[in-house]
Design an enzyme around this catalytic site. Structure first.
Site, PDB file in Angstrom:
ATOM      1  N   LYS A   1       5.148  -8.235 -13.389  1.00 55.43           N
ATOM      2  CA  LYS A   1       5.398  -9.635 -12.524  1.00 55.43           C
ATOM      3  C   LYS A   1       3.509  -9.046 -11.387  1.00 55.43           C
ATOM      4  O   LYS A   1       4.140  -8.113 -10.631  1.00 55.43           O
ATOM      5  CB  LYS A   1       6.337  -9.152 -11.476  1.00 55.43           C
ATOM      6  CG  LYS A   1       6.947 -10.215 -10.114  1.00 55.43           C
ATOM      7  CD  LYS A   1       6.016 -10.785  -9.373  1.00 55.43           C
ATOM      8  CE  LYS A   1       5.947 -10.085  -7.982  1.00 55.43           C
ATOM      9  NZ  LYS A   1       4.361 -10.003  -6.843  1.00 55.43           N
TER      10      LYS A   1
ATOM     11  N   GLU B   1       3.022   4.025  -7.524  1.00 50.95           N
ATOM     12  CA  GLU B   1       1.040   4.785  -7.234  1.00 50.95           C
ATOM     13  C   GLU B   1       0.239   3.057  -5.644  1.00 50.95           C
ATOM     14  O   GLU B   1       0.038   2.464  -6.016  1.00 50.95           O
ATOM     15  CB  GLU B   1       0.106   4.471  -8.525  1.00 50.95           C
ATOM     16  CG  GLU B   1       1.342   4.267 -10.281  1.00 50.95           C
ATOM     17  CD  GLU B   1       0.276   6.097 -10.799  1.00 50.95           C
ATOM     18  OE1 GLU B   1      -0.470   5.902 -10.044  1.00 50.95           O
ATOM     19  OE2 GLU B   1       0.539   5.730 -11.629  1.00 50.95           O
TER      20      GLU B   1
ATOM     21  N   CYS C   1      -7.841   1.216  -4.112  1.00 52.94           N
ATOM     22  CA  CYS C   1      -6.877   2.304  -3.782  1.00 52.94           C
ATOM     23  C   CYS C   1      -7.554   3.627  -3.273  1.00 52.94           C
ATOM     24  O   CYS C   1      -7.428   4.851  -2.353  1.00 52.94           O
ATOM     25  CB  CYS C   1      -6.121   2.946  -4.878  1.00 52.94           C
ATOM     26  SG  CYS C   1      -6.155   2.497  -6.292  1.00 52.94           S
TER      27      CYS C   1
ATOM     28  N   GLU D   1      -4.371   3.078   6.354  1.00 52.07           N
ATOM     29  CA  GLU D   1      -5.140   1.727   3.965  1.00 52.07           C
ATOM     30  C   GLU D   1      -5.917   0.886   5.396  1.00 52.07           C
ATOM     31  O   GLU D   1      -4.906  -0.456   4.997  1.00 52.07           O
ATOM     32  CB  GLU D   1      -4.899   1.970   3.571  1.00 52.07           C
ATOM     33  CG  GLU D   1      -5.113   2.121   2.570  1.00 52.07           C
ATOM     34  CD  GLU D   1      -4.622   1.974   1.088  1.00 52.07           C
ATOM     35  OE1 GLU D   1      -3.312   0.701   0.993  1.00 52.07           O
ATOM     36  OE2 GLU D   1      -5.234   2.002   0.111  1.00 52.07           O
TER      37      GLU D   1
HETATM   38  P1  NAD Z   1       1.935  -4.498  -2.305  1.00 53.25           P
HETATM   39  O1  NAD Z   1       2.153  -3.553  -2.009  1.00 53.25           O
HETATM   40  O2  NAD Z   1       1.311  -5.944  -0.607  1.00 53.25           O
HETATM   41  O3  NAD Z   1       1.920  -6.295  -3.569  1.00 53.25           O
HETATM   42  C1  NAD Z   1       2.054  -5.164  -4.648  1.00 53.25           C
HETATM   43  C2  NAD Z   1       2.803  -6.128  -5.322  1.00 53.25           C
HETATM   44  O4  NAD Z   1       4.336  -6.324  -5.037  1.00 53.25           O
HETATM   45  C3  NAD Z   1       2.851  -7.487  -5.817  1.00 53.25           C
HETATM   46  O5  NAD Z   1       2.830  -8.375  -6.739  1.00 53.25           O
HETATM   47  C4  NAD Z   1       3.847  -8.071  -4.493  1.00 53.25           C
HETATM   48  O6  NAD Z   1       4.482  -9.314  -5.216  1.00 53.25           O
HETATM   49  C5  NAD Z   1       4.923  -6.692  -4.712  1.00 53.25           C
HETATM   50  N1  NAD Z   1       5.776  -6.654  -3.668  1.00 53.25           N
HETATM   51  C6  NAD Z   1       5.762  -7.303  -2.210  1.00 53.25           C
HETATM   52  N2  NAD Z   1       6.520  -7.190  -1.765  1.00 53.25           N
HETATM   53  C7  NAD Z   1       7.866  -6.479  -2.300  1.00 53.25           C
HETATM   54  C8  NAD Z   1       9.873  -6.625  -2.620  1.00 53.25           C
HETATM   55  N3  NAD Z   1       9.973  -6.110  -1.167  1.00 53.25           N
HETATM   56  N4  NAD Z   1      10.058  -6.083  -3.660  1.00 53.25           N
HETATM   57  C9  NAD Z   1       9.097  -6.074  -5.088  1.00 53.25           C
HETATM   58  N5  NAD Z   1       7.935  -6.299  -5.187  1.00 53.25           N
HETATM   59  C10 NAD Z   1       6.958  -6.347  -3.484  1.00 53.25           C
HETATM   60  O7  NAD Z   1       0.181  -4.551  -2.250  1.00 53.25           O
HETATM   61  P2  NAD Z   1      -1.002  -5.236  -2.403  1.00 53.25           P
HETATM   62  O8  NAD Z   1      -1.421  -5.380  -1.495  1.00 53.25           O
HETATM   63  O9  NAD Z   1      -0.790  -5.779  -3.948  1.00 53.25           O
HETATM   64  O10 NAD Z   1      -2.308  -4.387  -3.226  1.00 53.25           O
HETATM   65  C11 NAD Z   1      -3.150  -3.318  -2.290  1.00 53.25           C
HETATM   66  C12 NAD Z   1      -2.384  -2.058  -2.160  1.00 53.25           C
HETATM   67  O11 NAD Z   1      -2.470  -1.547  -3.375  1.00 53.25           O
HETATM   68  C13 NAD Z   1      -2.863  -1.046  -1.534  1.00 53.25           C
HETATM   69  O12 NAD Z   1      -1.594  -0.264  -0.360  1.00 53.25           O
HETATM   70  C14 NAD Z   1      -3.445  -0.167  -2.617  1.00 53.25           C
HETATM   71  O13 NAD Z   1      -4.139   1.153  -2.328  1.00 53.25           O
HETATM   72  C15 NAD Z   1      -3.045  -0.208  -3.821  1.00 53.25           C
HETATM   73  N6  NAD Z   1      -3.423   0.086  -4.798  1.00 53.25           N
HETATM   74  C16 NAD Z   1      -2.908   1.936  -4.937  1.00 53.25           C
HETATM   75  C17 NAD Z   1      -3.631   1.610  -7.090  1.00 53.25           C
HETATM   76  C18 NAD Z   1      -2.970   3.323  -7.446  1.00 53.25           C
HETATM   77  O14 NAD Z   1      -3.095   3.071  -9.059  1.00 53.25           O
HETATM   78  N7  NAD Z   1      -2.624   4.059  -6.433  1.00 53.25           N
HETATM   79  C19 NAD Z   1      -4.231   1.268  -7.059  1.00 53.25           C
HETATM   80  C20 NAD Z   1      -4.276  -0.071  -6.121  1.00 53.25           C
HETATM   81  C21 NAD Z   1      -4.580  -1.108  -5.375  1.00 53.25           C
END
Ligand code: NAD
Length: 499
Positions: free
Chosen positions: A190, A266, A301, A400
């Site tokens: 997804k 992650e 991240c 963040e």
């Molecule tokens: P997000 O958590 O909003 O979304 C991530 C994914 O989860 C998307 O596909 C989104 O559609 C899905 N999602 C959102 N709400 C959901 C729910 N209620 N149930 C199931 N799935 C859901 O994050 P984002 O804004 O897309 O990405 C940014 C974040 O990702 C930042 O916090 C960043 O630090 C983190 N990140 C971490 C790493 C790592 O390796 N630790 C790498 C890249 C990004």
């Protein structure tokens, strides 16, 4: 002779997007027929209609993945055969590099040369590396008594749900697809609703490479619809999640409310970059932090967004950072020369500008940047921004931001630096800069983070684990350790009778 660089603007105008889901080896409309419109953050242009996956679509994709796993069309192949297919998949990714790079840039705004040189390249390398690894890993035999034989083997988990963010859409997916597919699992991916395009193409390329139908499915859609349905599904064995800490928390709840599927999170970061006065080359540290902070529009991240500098060298350090930051001013992501592109959407831009207001209101000093840029393009750009005189209790030091905003904090001594660096709910990465080898090791050990860099911040390789301490997550992507997430450990006891 080198091929001339593509005309990215012309290529972008000629693109026709197929936004349908990918289930059972085919492109399919969503069960409801609903779509959502995907626009580009670089100039607001409409890219296409994307299937809006919901529970029924996730059910179909999981059923297809389960059927593929159950008849062992992939899991039952010899590791050497899986290796060959995945190597072909990596080759297909490289052959489609221009198209994939263009999709990534239009979808989420990063400069095209980085989509090409970083995102596509790392995606292909990740798939190829796990392909190479899978027929070189041996199982174990336990040192038991002679009357028995205990085999410790790894088996694929079954159906793995993968939910990823938009900042490195292909790489984040590949870090999970690589080990999950190499180990023999079936996958339902997804992608983020903000960046679904490359995931759909990757699934087509995998099929062309010979991955059997149903082994790799993609259901685009919103998090609270398709994402939640996948994470709550009773027939999904594990979730590989990359995203925010807020949603990572929900992932654990969904597992608790459903089948206790394994959840590998992650999550976010607020990484500390600690510069001591005994590091002679203050200038190199300052240039490195600017490059690492503003890369990918600050939407990384592991961006070093909390910069701790010894008070004796802080003024010189800030002078260099202030001169470096404007070099990352946003430009046209399709030009091939912009160092920074657009933020992923208007909402993210407003969030970032909101944090910039909060920094000023809470008393930090704005050194450079702070404004929206290139508004006339219809895209969402923000200047590289640096605050100093930041206190670690300010929002810009604790939360963040996920945009091009650096917070600089001054410290007096080593103990204070370690205390501030560790005073965070996150623990993804950290960095220590010191020419004193004892101090460098001492501080590296004291920092509570999954990765600590010493006197650099750029090293990165698929061979090393990547993941966080504390609320930055519990899983580790990359390296051979990632196989642990997508395999079950089985013990098989055999009795050996005496002659
Ligand atoms: P997000 O958590 O909003 O979304 C991530 C994914 O989860 C998307 O596909 C989104 O559609 C899905 N999602 C959102 N709400 C959901 C729910 N209620 N149930 C199931 N799935 C859901 O994050 P984002 O804004 O897309 O990405 C940014 C974040 O990702 C930042 O916090 C960043 O630090 C983190 N990140 C971490 C790493 C790592 O390796 N630790 C790498 C890249 C990004």
């Amino acid at each position: 002779m080198n091929k001339p660089a593509p005309d990215w603007h012309a290529a972008a105008s000629a693109l026709r997007i197929d936004g349908r889901a990918f289930v059972g080896g085919q492109r399919v409309a969503s069960a409801s027929g609903e779509t959502f419109t995907k626009t580009s953050p670089i100039d607001g242009r409409v890219l296409g209609e994307i299937a809006r996956g919901r529970t029924e679509d996730v059910d179909r994709a999981v059923a297809s993945a389960r059927a593929a796993f159950a008849d062992a069309r992939w899991a039952g192949k010899a590791p050497a055969a899986r290796k060959k297919t995945l190597q072909r998949f990596a080759e297909k990714i490289l052959a489609a590099k221009d198209e994939l790079a263009l999709l990534e840039t239009l979808d989420m705004g990063k400069p095209i040369q980085y989509s090409l040189g970083v995102d596509v390249a790392a995606t292909a390398r990740t798939i190829a590396w796990y392909a190479e690894a899978v027929d070189k890993i041996y199982d174990e035999i336990a040192p038991t008594a002679a009357s028995a034989l205990a085999l410790i083997t790894r088996e694929p988990m079954g159906v793995v749900g993968v939910v990823v963010p938009w900042n490195y859409p292909m790489i984040m997916a590949a870090w999970k697809l690589g080990p999950a597919l190499a180990a023999g699992n079936s996958v339902v991916l997804k992608p983020s609703e903000k960046s679904p395009l490359t995931a759909l193409r990757l699934a087509e390329l995998a099929l062309e490479a010979g991955l059997p139908e149903g082994v790799f499915n993609v259901v685009p859609g919103y998090g609270h619809e398709a994402g939640e349905a996948l994470a709550l599904h009773m027939d999904v064995d594990a979730i590989g999640f990359t995203g925010s800490t807020r949603v990572g928390r929900k992932m654990l709840e969904y597992a608790g409310r459903s089948n206790l599927k394994r959840v590998y999170n992650e999550l976010g970061g607020k990484s500390a970059f600690v510069v001591f006065d005994d590091f002679a080359n203050t200038e190199r540290a300052a240039k490195t932090v600017a490059g690492s902070m503003f890369f990918n529009q600050g939407e990384s991240c592991n961006a070093p967004s909390r910069v701790l500098v010894h008070e004796k060298v802080a003024d010189r350090f800030l002078e260099v950072v202030a001169a470096e930051a404007p070099k990352y001013a946003p430009g046209d992501p399709l030009s091939g020369s912009a160092e920074m592109g657009a933020l992923v959407d208007e909402g993210q831009m407003k969030t970032v500008l909101g944090y910039i207001d909060a920094g000023a209101t809470e008393g930090a000093r704005l050194v450079t940047g702070g404004q929206r840029a290139r508004a006339e393009t219809g895209g969402f750009y923000v200047q590289p921004t640096v605050f100093e005189r930041v206190r670690n209790d300010m929002r810009i030091a604790r939360e963040e931001i996920f945009g091009p905003v650096m917070s600089v904090i001054r410290f007096k001594d080593e103990a204070e630096a370690i205390a501030i660096a560790n005073d965070s709910s996150y623990g993804l990465q950290a960095s220590v800069w010191s020419d004193n080898v004892n101090r460098a090791h001492r501080v590296a050990r004291a920092l509570r983070a999954g990765t600590v860099h010493v006197n650099q911040y750029d090293e990165d390789d698929i061979t090393v684990p990547f993941g966080g301490y504390k609320q930055s997550g519990n899983g580790r992507d990359k390296s051979l350790h990632a196989f642990d997430k997508y395999t079950e450990l089985k013990t098989t006891w055999l009795r050996i009778d005496a002659a």
